[in-house]
Write a protein that holds these residues in place. Sequence first.
Motif, PDB file in Angstrom:
ATOM      1  N   ARG A  15     -33.055 -15.671  55.718  1.00 14.47           N
ATOM      2  CA  ARG A  15     -32.960 -15.042  54.392  1.00 14.47           C
ATOM      3  C   ARG A  15     -34.308 -15.056  53.678  1.00 14.47           C
ATOM      4  O   ARG A  15     -34.400 -15.391  52.490  1.00 14.47           O
ATOM      5  CB  ARG A  15     -31.890 -15.731  53.545  1.00 14.47           C
ATOM      6  CG  ARG A  15     -30.498 -15.600  54.149  1.00 14.47           C
ATOM      7  CD  ARG A  15     -29.434 -16.213  53.274  1.00 14.47           C
ATOM      8  NE  ARG A  15     -28.115 -16.057  53.879  1.00 14.47           N
ATOM      9  CZ  ARG A  15     -26.987 -16.515  53.335  1.00 14.47           C
ATOM     10  NH1 ARG A  15     -27.042 -17.146  52.162  1.00 14.47           N
ATOM     11  NH2 ARG A  15     -25.842 -16.343  53.944  1.00 14.47           N
ATOM     12  N   ASP A  16     -35.331 -14.701  54.428  1.00 14.95           N
ATOM     13  CA  ASP A  16     -36.691 -14.648  53.886  1.00 14.95           C
ATOM     14  C   ASP A  16     -36.800 -13.474  52.923  1.00 14.95           C
ATOM     15  O   ASP A  16     -36.827 -12.312  53.334  1.00 14.95           O
ATOM     16  CB  ASP A  16     -37.686 -14.508  55.037  1.00 14.95           C
ATOM     17  CG  ASP A  16     -39.131 -14.473  54.565  1.00 14.95           C
ATOM     18  OD1 ASP A  16     -39.354 -14.588  53.335  1.00 14.95           O
ATOM     19  OD2 ASP A  16     -40.023 -14.320  55.412  1.00 14.95           O
ATOM     20  N   LYS A  17     -36.869 -13.753  51.629  1.00 16.04           N
ATOM     21  CA  LYS A  17     -36.903 -12.702  50.619  1.00 16.04           C
ATOM     22  C   LYS A  17     -38.206 -11.914  50.641  1.00 16.04           C
ATOM     23  O   LYS A  17     -38.275 -10.798  50.106  1.00 16.04           O
ATOM     24  CB  LYS A  17     -36.689 -13.308  49.234  1.00 16.04           C
ATOM     25  CG  LYS A  17     -35.298 -13.908  49.052  1.00 16.04           C
ATOM     26  CD  LYS A  17     -35.131 -14.457  47.644  1.00 16.04           C
ATOM     27  CE  LYS A  17     -33.733 -15.045  47.461  1.00 16.04           C
ATOM     28  NZ  LYS A  17     -33.551 -15.606  46.089  1.00 16.04           N
ATOM     29  N   ASN A  70     -35.720  -7.436  54.772  1.00 19.82           N
ATOM     30  CA  ASN A  70     -34.619  -7.800  53.888  1.00 19.82           C
ATOM     31  C   ASN A  70     -34.675  -7.094  52.544  1.00 19.82           C
ATOM     32  O   ASN A  70     -33.843  -7.359  51.678  1.00 19.82           O
ATOM     33  CB  ASN A  70     -34.610  -9.317  53.657  1.00 19.82           C
ATOM     34  CG  ASN A  70     -34.200 -10.081  54.890  1.00 19.82           C
ATOM     35  OD1 ASN A  70     -33.461  -9.571  55.713  1.00 19.82           O
ATOM     36  ND2 ASN A  70     -34.685 -11.305  55.028  1.00 19.82           N
ATOM     37  N   ARG A  87     -33.754 -12.236  58.805  1.00 20.89           N
ATOM     38  CA  ARG A  87     -32.415 -12.126  58.229  1.00 20.89           C
ATOM     39  C   ARG A  87     -31.684 -13.460  58.275  1.00 20.89           C
ATOM     40  O   ARG A  87     -30.982 -13.825  57.334  1.00 20.89           O
ATOM     41  CB  ARG A  87     -31.625 -11.050  58.962  1.00 20.89           C
ATOM     42  CG  ARG A  87     -32.174  -9.647  58.751  1.00 20.89           C
ATOM     43  CD  ARG A  87     -31.256  -8.593  59.334  1.00 20.89           C
ATOM     44  NE  ARG A  87     -31.944  -7.291  59.382  1.00 20.89           N
ATOM     45  CZ  ARG A  87     -32.366  -6.707  60.487  1.00 20.89           C
ATOM     46  NH1 ARG A  87     -32.176  -7.299  61.656  1.00 20.89           N
ATOM     47  NH2 ARG A  87     -32.984  -5.557  60.435  1.00 20.89           N
ATOM     48  N   LYS A  88     -31.847 -14.179  59.378  1.00 25.04           N
ATOM     49  CA  LYS A  88     -31.154 -15.461  59.506  1.00 25.04           C
ATOM     50  C   LYS A  88     -31.683 -16.482  58.502  1.00 25.04           C
ATOM     51  O   LYS A  88     -30.932 -17.288  57.957  1.00 25.04           O
ATOM     52  CB  LYS A  88     -31.312 -15.992  60.933  1.00 25.04           C
ATOM     53  CG  LYS A  88     -30.437 -15.280  61.961  1.00 25.04           C
ATOM     54  CD  LYS A  88     -30.584 -15.898  63.335  1.00 25.04           C
ATOM     55  CE  LYS A  88     -29.653 -15.222  64.337  1.00 25.04           C
ATOM     56  NZ  LYS A  88     -29.788 -15.819  65.699  1.00 25.04           N
TER      57      LYS A  88
END
Length: 422
Positions: free
Chosen positions: A122-124, A129, A119-120
Amino acid sequence: MAGFLGLALFCGAGAGPAEAQFGPESVALLDRLCAQNLRSNEEDRLYGMISFAVRATIRYRGGTFQREVIDNAVQESLNSLIEDCPELTEVDPSKRLDMAVNMISDATTKVLGDAVVARKTRDKDSPYNRKPVGKNTAADLSQVMSSQEIDQWLNSLPPRERALSLFLYSSDVTPREIAAAVGEPAGAMAHQLAAGKADLLRIYSENWQEPISGPRADPAIKYSEAGEGFAALMKSAEPPASAPPPVATTGAGDAPPAPAPSPPLPPAGGGLSSLKVTGISADLFSGWSLLATARDLPRGQRLSVTQPFLLEPDAAGGKRMLVTDIAEIGRPDGETRRFLLKAYAIDADKNGASVRDSFHTGGPLANDDARKTLANPNLSSIEVARCLWHDFATGPDPGLCRTADASAPGQSGQGAQGGPNQ
């Protein structure tokens, strides 16, 4: 620290849930896991125990209940238990469960850490996520609950809400079909289904507590002698048997034709014109799993299941169902009365029933092993059904069907346990 955390998981989750998920057979389930001979009911019970410990760890660590996190933590915990089987089996049995809980906690904590990093950054591509926790559905979350927890949740609901919730997470019918089944206007379903979904999601809130302590809300079999017997009403609603064809006569010495059988009598004080039993979902065949609709039943007349009885499917290839309880989901003073039936399939390899499938009455229960299964208070609904398959010789021994020897949950036989082993 590990021992303290294991204790905190049990205490923080509440005494009732811990007793339900970590029963005396837990150590034996771990032994059977390491021996690679778990059976169906035992696999489900072990997964339920792991899932409960995973969610207790998430709550203890201040995480959020996200299905992907729970699924991955359960799988990683299972892998950890299997890898460490040599250590598990060597430790004293009195310490084995604590050791397993700590393994599950460690695996869950690692998954939680991976989710935070994803989440930190922002791994798509990370599964953590892809779907925010707020969009989890009731069907999603029901897949990570143990079978005991699902039973406890359903038993805590009023009968009508229980029926709606069964449609919500078990069936694939339309809101209009659900409305017709429960006797509501189609426009009223959206709000009521949303309320049912919110109630199931509430189980995953931080402060939720089990509505009961132990594996079942009620005794395994609870029959009321008051009220009209449901099986008798079903038989009274069946159409009269057709008269046999006339006997051909060839001479004076022939016997006269047999008289046509008399039509069945209506129930006392009845006047019942129709009674129909259908399924809810082809995937639902244990516990509260059937619907009944009666027309012209005397208003306010109470129905009861006085003894277990069989329902035979009207269509070929359907599962026979053993009915054990009934609950009204409509208005007792309505012209049309609607009921929810608790029933268990006794056939392992046939089709379940949807709202489009109907039943007619069979005979009363005449199987001593099945009676012992129904009387076992430690089984969830699906465990009861699987044990009944074995009792009626339609399925293999699933384990956990008898309680006399908690140290051997998969033991089978006709000895002290009183018969072959949800």
